[in-house]
Design a protein around this motif. Structure first.
Motif, PDB file in Angstrom:
ATOM      1  N   THR A  14       0.555  -1.225  -0.319  1.00 21.75           N
ATOM      2  CA  THR A  14       0.168   0.699   0.133  1.00 21.75           C
ATOM      3  C   THR A  14       0.720   1.373   0.575  1.00 21.75           C
ATOM      4  OG1 THR A  14      -1.678  -1.198   1.234  1.00 21.75           O
ATOM      5  CG2 THR A  14      -1.769   1.141   1.487  1.00 21.75           C
ATOM      6  N   PRO A  15       1.714   1.559  -1.058  1.00 22.48           N
ATOM      7  CA  PRO A  15       2.137   2.529  -1.206  1.00 22.48           C
ATOM      8  C   PRO A  15       1.611   4.144  -0.631  1.00 22.48           C
ATOM      9  CG  PRO A  15       1.893   2.024  -3.218  1.00 22.48           C
ATOM     10  CD  PRO A  15       1.028   0.939  -2.862  1.00 22.48           C
ATOM     11  N   SER A  63      -7.740   3.830  -7.936  1.00 24.72           N
ATOM     12  CA  SER A  63      -6.683   4.017  -7.617  1.00 24.72           C
ATOM     13  C   SER A  63      -6.067   5.395  -6.988  1.00 24.72           C
ATOM     14  CB  SER A  63      -6.016   3.065  -7.483  1.00 24.72           C
ATOM     15  OG  SER A  63      -6.508   1.110  -6.998  1.00 24.72           O
ATOM     16  N   ARG A  64      -7.349   6.595  -7.100  1.00 23.98           N
ATOM     17  CA  ARG A  64      -6.840   7.303  -7.222  1.00 23.98           C
ATOM     18  C   ARG A  64      -8.187   8.864  -6.207  1.00 23.98           C
ATOM     19  NH1 ARG A  64      -7.288   9.447 -12.516  1.00 23.98           N
ATOM     20  NH2 ARG A  64      -5.340   8.541 -12.918  1.00 23.98           N
ATOM     21  N   ASP A 114      -2.062   9.229  -5.823  1.00 24.37           N
ATOM     22  CA  ASP A 114      -2.446   7.508  -6.575  1.00 24.37           C
ATOM     23  C   ASP A 114      -1.540   6.882  -6.008  1.00 24.37           C
ATOM     24  OD1 ASP A 114      -0.006   8.018  -8.594  1.00 24.37           O
ATOM     25  OD2 ASP A 114      -1.792   8.994 -10.258  1.00 24.37           O
ATOM     26  N   PRO A 115      -0.911   5.499  -6.182  1.00 21.65           N
ATOM     27  CA  PRO A 115      -0.117   4.599  -5.818  1.00 21.65           C
ATOM     28  C   PRO A 115       1.001   4.651  -6.319  1.00 21.65           C
ATOM     29  CG  PRO A 115      -1.920   3.079  -6.614  1.00 21.65           C
ATOM     30  CD  PRO A 115      -2.175   4.092  -6.690  1.00 21.65           C
ATOM     31  N   LEU A 217      -4.131   3.639  -1.132  1.00 22.58           N
ATOM     32  CA  LEU A 217      -3.660   3.255  -2.401  1.00 22.58           C
ATOM     33  C   LEU A 217      -3.135   1.700  -2.389  1.00 22.58           C
ATOM     34  CD1 LEU A 217      -3.919   7.032  -3.825  1.00 22.58           C
ATOM     35  CD2 LEU A 217      -5.959   5.582  -3.261  1.00 22.58           C
ATOM     36  N   GLY A 218      -3.463   1.335  -3.227  1.00 25.68           N
ATOM     37  CA  GLY A 218      -2.083   0.124  -3.534  1.00 25.68           C
ATOM     38  C   GLY A 218      -2.937   0.147  -5.070  1.00 25.68           C
ATOM     39  N   PRO A 219      -2.165  -1.019  -5.774  1.00 30.93           N
ATOM     40  CA  PRO A 219      -2.562  -1.333  -6.905  1.00 30.93           C
ATOM     41  C   PRO A 219      -3.452  -2.188  -7.325  1.00 30.93           C
ATOM     42  CG  PRO A 219      -0.074  -1.873  -6.870  1.00 30.93           C
ATOM     43  CD  PRO A 219      -0.732  -1.075  -5.488  1.00 30.93           C
TER      44      PRO A 219
END
Length: 245
Positions: A14-15, A63-64, A114-115, A217-219
């Protein structure tokens, strides 16, 4: 929204994790997060009933997330002034703010994440600046990104968020406890100069924290949690997302 805390850790499952604290007059009406905008059917966010926009918008499919804070500088002329609440909606879709036509907006800070990371745009009424946030934990307030000199809020909370267990965009919220507790104010009195959750009695009325948001947020993943009563940590819940179970 008056404070955003964002943790960026490239390469992590989870970046990006974000906490957003909205401060507003208690009498200003709003709705909790939902898909409120037919013209933006993919977006979810809380809705300001006075102007129709939002302080934070999420696009689960991309994912934004985009978060808005009021800024300082030269206000827009009254004859052309437009609510800043449409900016998170436009940025959550496009991944950036509009390229021009900003003279109709009062000063603002707009964070889009986002990621892959996060960027911050700041408009002072005359010029726009853009910054890419590096790896680490950062605090953004109405004065902007606290890079070199932190205020008492950032100095207290930034290291605590950085040390807290990182929430996951992929679980059922079990990893979110430490960030929830910090985002709920960590037990500080609302009058404390370090407080994240605040309340002030002003001549115009009661001003304070109306809600708190957490987004991870993750991929291919986005988890969105919301606290409509910041004084009650038990009021946290996961926001239903379009297309989710």
């Amino acid at each position: 929204m008056c404070t955003v805390v964002i943790g960026i850790q490239p390469g992590a499952p989870t970046p990006v994790v974000l906490a957003g604290v909205r401060d507003e007059f208690a009498t200003r009406p709003w709705e909790p997060p939902g898909a409120h905008w037919p013209e933006y059917p993919r977006l979810v966010g809380g809705r300001d009933l006075e102007a129709g926009g939002t302080w934070l918008a999420a696009d689960p499919g991309a994912s934004r997330v985009a978060a808005l804070l009021n800024g300082h500088g030269t206000p827009a002329a009254a004859a052309i002034r437009r609510s800043r609440g449409d900016l998170p909606l436009r940025a959550a879709v496009a991944g950036e703010p509009p390229a021009g036509g900003l003279a109709c907006y009062d000063p603002f800070h707009l964070l889009v994440a986002d990621p892959g990371g996060a960027r911050l745009w700041s408009w002072d009424g005359e010029r726009m600046t853009e910054a890419k946030l590096p790896e680490g934990t950062h605090v953004i307030v109405n004065d902007g990104w606290e890079r070199d000199e932190e205020g008492p809020r950032g100095a207290y909370f930034r290291p605590r968020f950085a040390a807290a267990a990182r929430p996951s965009a992929y679980d059922d919220g079990g990893s979110w406890g430490e960030w929830r507790a910090l985002a709920s104010g960590a037990g500080l009195p609302v009058s404390d100069p370090r407080a994240l959750v605040v309340r002030h009695e002003l001549p115009e009325g009661t001003w304070g924290t109306s809600s708190v948001t957490l987004v991870a947020l993750g991929p291919g993943a986005l988890r969105y949690e919301f606290c409509p009563r910041p004084a009650d940590p038990s009021s946290w819940y996961a926001v239903p997302l379009p297309g989710a179970g």
